[in-house]
Design an enzyme around this catalytic site. Structure first.
Site, PDB file in Angstrom:
ATOM      1  N   ASN A   1       8.349  -1.170   6.930  1.00 17.57           N
ATOM      2  CA  ASN A   1       7.481  -2.207   6.366  1.00 17.57           C
ATOM      3  C   ASN A   1       8.057  -3.589   6.648  1.00 17.57           C
ATOM      4  OD1 ASN A   1       9.496  -1.412   4.450  1.00 17.57           O
ATOM      5  ND2 ASN A   1       8.344  -2.312   2.766  1.00 17.57           N
TER       6      ASN A   1
ATOM      7  N   GLU B   1       7.471  -7.427   5.397  1.00 19.65           N
ATOM      8  CA  GLU B   1       6.809  -8.282   4.413  1.00 19.65           C
ATOM      9  C   GLU B   1       6.773  -9.738   4.863  1.00 19.65           C
ATOM     10  OE1 GLU B   1       8.656  -7.392   0.623  1.00 19.65           O
ATOM     11  OE2 GLU B   1       7.658  -5.438   0.546  1.00 19.65           O
ATOM     12  N   ASN B   2       6.109 -10.561   4.054  1.00 15.51           N
ATOM     13  CA  ASN B   2       5.922 -11.965   4.417  1.00 15.51           C
ATOM     14  C   ASN B   2       5.852 -12.797   3.133  1.00 15.51           C
ATOM     15  OD1 ASN B   2       4.213 -14.448   5.256  1.00 15.51           O
ATOM     16  ND2 ASN B   2       4.675 -13.446   7.188  1.00 15.51           N
ATOM     17  N   ALA B   3       6.325 -14.039   3.205  1.00 15.08           N
ATOM     18  CA  ALA B   3       6.261 -14.933   2.055  1.00 15.08           C
ATOM     19  C   ALA B   3       4.818 -15.093   1.586  1.00 15.08           C
ATOM     20  CB  ALA B   3       6.855 -16.287   2.408  1.00 15.08           C
TER      21      ALA B   3
ATOM     22  N   GLU C   1       3.871   2.654   7.799  1.00 15.43           N
ATOM     23  CA  GLU C   1       3.010   3.615   8.504  1.00 15.43           C
ATOM     24  C   GLU C   1       2.139   2.910   9.540  1.00 15.43           C
ATOM     25  OE1 GLU C   1       3.521   3.330   5.296  1.00 15.43           O
ATOM     26  OE2 GLU C   1       3.453   5.246   4.246  1.00 15.43           O
TER      27      GLU C   1
ATOM     28  N   CYS D   1      -0.145   4.553   1.124  1.00 11.77           N
ATOM     29  CA  CYS D   1      -1.149   3.810   0.350  1.00 11.77           C
ATOM     30  C   CYS D   1      -2.536   4.065   0.933  1.00 11.77           C
ATOM     31  CB  CYS D   1      -0.824   2.316   0.366  1.00 11.77           C
ATOM     32  SG  CYS D   1      -1.284   1.486   1.903  1.00 11.77           S
TER      33      CYS D   1
HETATM   34  N1  THU Z   1       4.753   0.323   1.560  1.00 16.13           N
HETATM   35  C1  THU Z   1       4.835   0.996   2.747  1.00 16.13           C
HETATM   36  O1  THU Z   1       5.393   0.490   3.730  1.00 16.13           O
HETATM   37  N2  THU Z   1       4.296   2.225   2.816  1.00 16.13           N
HETATM   38  C2  THU Z   1       3.725   2.877   1.778  1.00 16.13           C
HETATM   39  O2  THU Z   1       3.266   4.001   1.960  1.00 16.13           O
HETATM   40  C3  THU Z   1       3.665   2.265   0.452  1.00 16.13           C
HETATM   41  C4  THU Z   1       4.107   0.844   0.386  1.00 16.13           C
HETATM   42  C5  THU Z   1       5.372  -0.991   1.475  1.00 16.13           C
HETATM   43  C6  THU Z   1       4.437  -2.163   1.325  1.00 16.13           C
HETATM   44  C7  THU Z   1       5.335  -3.178   0.667  1.00 16.13           C
HETATM   45  O3  THU Z   1       6.098  -3.832   1.669  1.00 16.13           O
HETATM   46  C8  THU Z   1       6.294  -2.351  -0.171  1.00 16.13           C
HETATM   47  O4  THU Z   1       6.227  -1.041   0.339  1.00 16.13           O
HETATM   48  C9  THU Z   1       5.961  -2.340  -1.650  1.00 16.13           C
HETATM   49  O5  THU Z   1       4.628  -2.037  -1.858  1.00 16.13           O
END
Ligand code: THU
Length: 161
Positions: free
Chosen positions: A62, A64-66, A75, A112
């Site tokens: 994963n 993320e970003n500000a 995924e 998710c």
């Molecule tokens: N996240 C995933 O990368 N995969 C998942 O199946 C569930 C959530 C990430 C998104 C976000 O960066 C962090 O987990 C918290 O939600």
């Protein structure tokens, strides 16, 4: 009126030691690659590693970003990478794991809703089921035969043509 129901079977293992050598290897890769996640906002580091039908292994984490909605799950990073590097090669299995400084990583997480939709699209376009291996850094492991089990009543391309 007729009652209808949706259910599916999945495998539950007590821990990684009960898996086949190949599945244990893939899960270990997913556990390790969580180190490459960029998750300074949630502190929830997700790793997803795929083995393709031709034996190639591809990883995603994963990012993320500000600006929070810009962040993308492991995924979908993984599927985009696979589609770019190895288009048309179906995915055999994906192992998904996570680590965190905040919560214990001792049980499986599952993708998710948005990632379920993306996984289903990938199964459809490659015409092959994607097997999921889900686990934290320790503890139980779930194996699900096809990602489509996770998205009943899915909206798919068949509605558009
Ligand atoms: N996240 C995933 O990368 N995969 C998942 O199946 C569930 C959530 C990430 C998104 C976000 O960066 C962090 O987990 C918290 O939600």
């Amino acid at each position: 009126m007729k009652e209808s129901k949706f259910e599916f079977e999945y495998e539950v293992y007590n821990d990684i030691s009960e898996l086949s050598e190949a599945d244990a290897w893939l899960l270990t890769e997913a556990r390790t690659v969580t180190e490459n996640a960029y998750a300074p906002y949630s502190n929830f580091f997700v790793g997803a590693v795929a083995i393709l039908e031709n034996g190639e292994v591809v990883a995603g984490t994963n990012q993320e970003n500000a600006s929070y909605p810009v962040g993308i799950c492991a995924e979908r990073v993984l599927l985009g990478t696979i589609a770019t590097i190895h288009p048309k090669i179906p995915v055999k299995s994906i192992a998904i794991s996570y680590s965190s400084e905040v919560v214990k990583s001792d049980h499986p997480i599952s993708p998710c809703g948005m990632c379920r939709q993306a996984l289903l699209e990938y199964e459809t376009r490659t015409e092959k089921p994607i097997r999921l291996i889900l686990s934290g850094q320790e503890g139980q492991v779930y194996i699900i035969k096809t990602a489509s089990f996770l998205l009943p009543f899915a909206f798919t391309s068949s509605e558009l043509i």
